[in-house]
Design an enzyme around this catalytic site. Structure first.
Site, mmCIF file in Angstrom:
data_model
loop_
_atom_site.group_PDB
_atom_site.id
_atom_site.type_symbol
_atom_site.label_atom_id
_atom_site.label_comp_id
_atom_site.label_asym_id
_atom_site.label_seq_id
_atom_site.Cartn_x
_atom_site.Cartn_y
_atom_site.Cartn_z
ATOM 1 N N ASP A 337 -30.906 13.435 7.341
ATOM 2 C CA ASP A 337 -31.025 14.387 6.237
ATOM 3 C C ASP A 337 -31.204 13.626 4.933
ATOM 4 O O ASP A 337 -31.989 13.995 4.076
ATOM 5 C CB ASP A 337 -29.791 15.295 6.162
ATOM 6 C CG ASP A 337 -28.475 14.517 6.120
ATOM 7 O OD1 ASP A 337 -28.440 13.361 6.571
ATOM 8 O OD2 ASP A 337 -27.473 15.079 5.639
ATOM 9 N N ARG A 341 -25.421 9.460 1.195
ATOM 10 C CA ARG A 341 -24.056 9.975 1.120
ATOM 11 C C ARG A 341 -23.367 9.850 2.485
ATOM 12 O O ARG A 341 -23.878 9.201 3.392
ATOM 13 C CB ARG A 341 -24.052 11.410 0.608
ATOM 14 C CG ARG A 341 -24.618 12.421 1.556
ATOM 15 C CD ARG A 341 -24.537 13.822 0.951
ATOM 16 N NE ARG A 341 -25.153 14.794 1.823
ATOM 17 C CZ ARG A 341 -25.832 15.843 1.376
ATOM 18 N NH1 ARG A 341 -26.007 16.035 0.082
ATOM 19 N NH2 ARG A 341 -26.338 16.706 2.230
ATOM 20 N N ASP A 342 -22.231 10.521 2.616
ATOM 21 C CA ASP A 342 -21.399 10.293 3.796
ATOM 22 C C ASP A 342 -21.847 11.073 5.029
ATOM 23 O O ASP A 342 -21.042 11.488 5.828
ATOM 24 C CB ASP A 342 -19.947 10.632 3.439
ATOM 25 C CG ASP A 342 -19.823 12.027 2.828
ATOM 26 O OD1 ASP A 342 -20.826 12.769 2.816
ATOM 27 O OD2 ASP A 342 -18.733 12.379 2.352
ATOM 28 N N GLU A 343 -23.175 11.298 5.190
ATOM 29 C CA GLU A 343 -23.680 11.961 6.392
ATOM 30 C C GLU A 343 -24.695 11.066 7.097
ATOM 31 O O GLU A 343 -24.420 10.481 8.116
ATOM 32 C CB GLU A 343 -24.329 13.297 6.048
ATOM 33 C CG GLU A 343 -23.353 14.309 5.508
ATOM 34 C CD GLU A 343 -23.970 15.683 5.405
ATOM 35 O OE1 GLU A 343 -24.302 16.271 6.439
ATOM 36 O OE2 GLU A 343 -24.130 16.167 4.267
ATOM 37 N N ASP A 350 -33.834 19.725 9.393
ATOM 38 C CA ASP A 350 -34.641 18.961 8.448
ATOM 39 C C ASP A 350 -35.851 18.356 9.159
ATOM 40 O O ASP A 350 -36.982 18.381 8.660
ATOM 41 C CB ASP A 350 -33.796 17.854 7.797
ATOM 42 C CG ASP A 350 -32.496 18.390 7.186
ATOM 43 O OD1 ASP A 350 -31.807 19.168 7.869
ATOM 44 O OD2 ASP A 350 -32.177 18.039 6.049
ATOM 45 N N TRP A 402 -32.538 25.335 13.183
ATOM 46 C CA TRP A 402 -32.112 23.947 13.433
ATOM 47 C C TRP A 402 -32.388 23.632 14.905
ATOM 48 O O TRP A 402 -33.142 22.714 15.223
ATOM 49 C CB TRP A 402 -30.636 23.783 13.062
ATOM 50 C CG TRP A 402 -30.471 23.392 11.619
ATOM 51 C CD1 TRP A 402 -30.071 22.169 11.162
ATOM 52 C CD2 TRP A 402 -30.744 24.180 10.455
ATOM 53 N NE1 TRP A 402 -30.086 22.157 9.787
ATOM 54 C CE2 TRP A 402 -30.489 23.373 9.330
ATOM 55 C CE3 TRP A 402 -31.192 25.482 10.246
ATOM 56 C CZ2 TRP A 402 -30.669 23.838 8.024
ATOM 57 C CZ3 TRP A 402 -31.359 25.943 8.950
ATOM 58 C CH2 TRP A 402 -31.105 25.131 7.865
ATOM 59 N N GLU A 603 -32.917 17.307 -2.601
ATOM 60 C CA GLU A 603 -32.332 18.357 -1.760
ATOM 61 C C GLU A 603 -32.430 19.719 -2.446
ATOM 62 O O GLU A 603 -32.686 20.731 -1.815
ATOM 63 C CB GLU A 603 -30.856 18.009 -1.495
ATOM 64 C CG GLU A 603 -30.132 18.975 -0.595
ATOM 65 C CD GLU A 603 -28.757 18.461 -0.195
ATOM 66 O OE1 GLU A 603 -28.207 17.600 -0.905
ATOM 67 O OE2 GLU A 603 -28.244 18.923 0.837
ATOM 68 N N HIS A 624 -33.995 13.736 0.121
ATOM 69 C CA HIS A 624 -33.834 14.711 1.195
ATOM 70 C C HIS A 624 -35.226 15.229 1.503
ATOM 71 O O HIS A 624 -35.758 16.030 0.769
ATOM 72 C CB HIS A 624 -32.971 15.853 0.657
ATOM 73 C CG HIS A 624 -31.823 16.204 1.520
ATOM 74 N ND1 HIS A 624 -30.682 15.440 1.599
ATOM 75 C CD2 HIS A 624 -31.638 17.258 2.349
ATOM 76 C CE1 HIS A 624 -29.825 16.025 2.435
ATOM 77 N NE2 HIS A 624 -30.388 17.125 2.914
HETATM 78 C C1 BGC Z 1 -27.524 18.393 5.325
HETATM 79 C C2 BGC Z 1 -28.730 19.261 5.477
HETATM 80 C C3 BGC Z 1 -28.538 19.981 6.776
HETATM 81 C C4 BGC Z 1 -27.382 20.891 6.506
HETATM 82 C C5 BGC Z 1 -27.111 21.953 7.487
HETATM 83 C C6 BGC Z 1 -26.357 19.286 5.137
HETATM 84 O O1 BGC Z 1 -25.177 18.659 4.862
HETATM 85 O O2 BGC Z 1 -27.655 17.431 4.351
HETATM 86 O O3 BGC Z 1 -29.921 18.779 5.139
HETATM 87 O O4 BGC Z 1 -29.626 20.547 7.348
HETATM 88 O O5 BGC Z 1 -26.228 20.197 6.169
HETATM 89 O O6 BGC Z 1 -27.257 23.071 6.835
#
Ligand code: BGC
Length: 720
Positions: A337, A341-343, A350, A402, A603, A624
């Site tokens: 995504d 950051r922390d993901e 996406d 998704w 984003e 993003h």
């Molecule tokens: C991500 C998005 C992802 C979403 C789910 C977010 O935290 O960065 O791009 O699709 O969560 O809705």
């Protein structure tokens, strides 16, 4: 690969320090060939006699490790000598970096304790037929490496002055090797270097280096220093409204480098991690730093660049550059995504909205093949698709748009590259997903109930919500229809009997029409037309156009509606409106962030708001890629380059440009597997000049007149 080596990890209790596994060996004669095979629980850097093995980084990459852990093979013949030292440093990487974003403290502590483990074999062949294999086993020793700490989210600490001869033995757990697979994805490599553009002091007194471009990778710096001098660096994407360094949007990711110098001139970049950044703050740096000491090293999956767009509008050109950088920065082994950051996870939604653009910009087939194989591996027992691939049990599964990546991504790869294999490989995953919807819906023939992300980040969201106001049952049911339609097409390509699912598709369409006779939002209109669900497609597209006009030519769509919005408008006679949306400069629009200085896709349309403040500190990534999906409209509609479903992979091509007076000229090209296709139009002498090159049979449509042509270059003059 013969899977006879043993997994090894250090017999020590050290949590942070990255081990370097060592094996010394002598060779009486130089072998004819030597192949090193490696994988790790973590990411590794291997050296033989001090030389780095191969030019890839962060291997073995990010996969569904429990079932699919890639190993890599390297020809290391030229690196060998009489006396040899094999050294492999292993850091936690994706395997065991405790992600701050979604997992609790206990889980994070558990992750930190996961051993950094290695699996390696060196196979040697001599001219006289002799062979020898050196494999990871008890004969390996471990030392502490200079990498004192490394982690995907928090960064790296490297002590260049650290020296120790102390060694430890290795543990040899019985871990099995059934999950080992050969390298399937693209290799991850360092790409072009980006020199620092400037260095300055912020109003708060911070020393900041600006690379002028948001990248994913790491910083390389050179300095002269004394042993023990420290360098400490923080990463950031943007400056705040006062021009100060800003990191709040990294949330739980510390994203820092700490480097302890040795004596003399030295160059360093992190070895086992990456960052998303445009700026760095020099929290500690010896001497007076200069811009020329710093360069950014972008790192991504080594996909071949295939697509280009150029126009007479410099902002639009910058938007396209931002889309390309968005893809580079987020195609680091999995489609993340965001990279900062922390993901940094493989969010399916996406990837789904961007996969067409991705496949035109770069040759992304191998990249998606691997990621989709992980999707199949991680599909939940009920058939739902985890929201992130590779799966994280803490994150859910089963959201419309998704999960539909399961059908949309393979189908798009088939259209762009013409290879049935990806459909064959993903067929059962698609089927299980579609059956899952049928089994879990509250209303047969539709997809109602469940938990969805809706039209994520739609601008028509109620106050305080991330979800746009389009009806979630509507979105889910429309995607159900679309995925079944793609599944039927895929099955037919593979010669399967799809009668049952053809009937299902008709039922869904019928039920959809009965349940949803009226559309309320831009996104609902878009989906009803694009997925061919509305009774009257033209009227629905016209109603959408009117809706957009009435609200001042503003888009209101989120993740779900935006990728198809311009396509729907231009396909149903509203190209001029599509151009107005594309070229709009005020918020909300694609060009608003460009005018605000963006170098990647944001984003949020207003990640930096008109007053200079931030949209939020919570969910505000400046890299993003999803809204960059607009590039596929430019390739397909503005320039007119279309694949043909019956002859995919550009075996046949349809070129139908939609020029507009808002631009003097526009040009797009794609390096297909059959050669380059390009389409350029330009306003000239009261008409339009078209310059079109096709590498295979094509139909070219200019001013509604169709011409069938063979491979070649063509010039046309059309009406203004
Ligand atoms: C991500 C998005 C992802 C979403 C789910 C977010 O935290 O960065 O791009 O699709 O969560 O809705």
């Amino acid at each position: 690969m013969k899977k006879q080596a043993k997994w090894i990890y250090p017999k020590w209790e050290k949590e942070d320090v990255c081990p370097v596994f060592i094996r010394d060996f002598s060779l009486e004669e130089t072998p004819k060939r030597a192949v090193l095979t490696i994988t790790a629980h973590g990411v590794y850097e291997a050296c033989i006699n001090g030389e780095k093995v191969g030019d890839a980084v962060l291997m073995p990459g990010f996969t569904s490790y429990q079932t699919r852990l890639q190993y890599q093979e390297y020809d290391v013949t030229p690196l060998l000598a009489e006396e040899n030292r094999l050294e492999v440093t292993v850091g936690p990487g994706w395997y065991s970096s405790p992600m701050p974003g979604w997992i609790d403290k206990e889980e994070r502590e558990k992750k930190k304790k996961e051993p950094k483990a290695l699996y390696i074999s060196l196979h040697l062949w001599w001219n006289d037929g002799r062979e020898q294999v050196i494999e990871s086993d008890e004969s390996f020793r471990v030392k502490e490496s200079k990498v004192r700490f490394s982690e995907i989210y928090d960064g790296e600490t490297y002590d260049a002055s650290f020296e120790s001869d102390e060694t430890w033995e290795v543990e040899t757990p019985e871990w099995g090797t059934d999950n080992l697979i050969p390298q399937q994805g693209e290799w991850i490599k360092e790409q072009e270097r980006v020199q620092a553009k400037s260095i300055f002091v912020t109003p708060k007194g911070e020393t900041v280096v600006d690379f002028g471009q948001e990248v994913t990778g790491y910083v390389s710096f050179t300095l002269s220093a004394q042993k023990g001098d420290r360098v400490e660096i923080s990463h950031g994407e943007v400056l705040d409204r006062n021009g100060n360094f800003y990191t709040e949007n990294y949330r739980g990711a510390k994203a820092k480098i700490c480097y302890i110098c040795r004596d003399g001139e030295q160059t360093y970049h992190p070895k086992l991690t990456f960052f998303g950044f445009r700026y760095i703050r020099l929290d500690v740096f010896p001497g007076q730093p200069k811009a020329e000491q710093f360069e950014a090293v972008p790192v991504h999956s080594d996909m071949k660049r295939t697509g280009w767009i150029r126009t007479s509008d410099s902002l639009l050109n910058q938007l396209f550059s931002n889309i390309i950088w968005g893809q580079k920065g987020n195609f680091l082994d999995v489609p993340t995504d965001c990279p900062q950051r922390d993901e940094r996870l493989g969010w399916t939604g996406d990837a789904e909205v961007f996969c067409k653009t991705a496949s035109y910009n770069f040759d992304a087939e191998r990249f998606f093949e691997k990621w989709l194989a992980d999707m199949s591996a991680d599909q939940r027992p009920d058939g739902s698709i985890p929201h992130v691939i590779p799966d994280m049990p803490q994150i859910n599964s089963g959201s419309a748009a998704w999960d539909d990546a399961a059908a949309i991504c393979p189908w798009q790869m088939y259209l762009t590259y013409g290879n049935k294999e990806i459909l064959r490989n993903q067929f059962s995953c698609m089927k299980k997903y579609i059956d899952y919807i049928g089994n879990s819906t509250e209303t047969p023939g539709l997809w109602t109930g469940g938990t969805h992300y809706g039209d994520w980040l739609g601008l028509d969201a109620p106050e305080g919500s991330y979800r746009g106001s389009s009806n979630e049952d509507f979105i889910a049911s429309a995607h159900y229809a679309h995925s079944v339609q793609l599944f039927v097409k895929a099955g037919k390509v593979l010669g399967e009997d799809m009668t049952e699912y053809e009937k299902l598709y008709e039922t869904i369409r019928q039920t959809f029409r009965e349940h949803f006779p009226v559309y309320h939002t831009q996104t609902e209109h878009v989906l009803a037309v694009w997925f061919e669900l509305a009774e009257n497609l033209q009227e629905t597209a016209d109603a959408l156009a009117e809706m957009i006009q009435k609200c001042g030519v503003k888009l209101q769509t989120g993740f779900v509606g935006t990728p198809y919005l311009l396509h729907v408008l231009s396909r149903y006679g509203h190209s001029d409106l599509a151009y107005r949306l594309l070229l709009r400069r005020e918020y909300p629009s694609w060009l608003y962030p460009v005018e605000k200085g963006a170098t990647t896709i944001w984003e949020h349309w207003d990640g930096i708001m008109q007053d200079g403040g931030f949209w939020s500190a919570d969910m505000n990534s400046f890299n993003h890629y999803a809204y960059g999906a607009v590039a596929d409209w430019i390739y397909e509609e503005a320039a007119g380059i279309h694949t043909v479903e019956e002859a995919p992979g550009f075996e046949k091509i349809r070129i139908e440009p939609h020029p507009d007076t808002s631009l003097d000229w526009l040009e797009a090209s794609i390096d297909t597997r059959r050669g380059r296709v390009s389409s350029k139009w330009e306003h000239r002498d009261g008409g339009i000049r078209y310059e079109i090159t096709v590498p295979s049979d094509a139909v070219i449509v200019i001013d509604k007149k169709e011409r069938t042509v063979k491979k070649g270059s063509y010039l046309f003059f059309g009406k203004q």
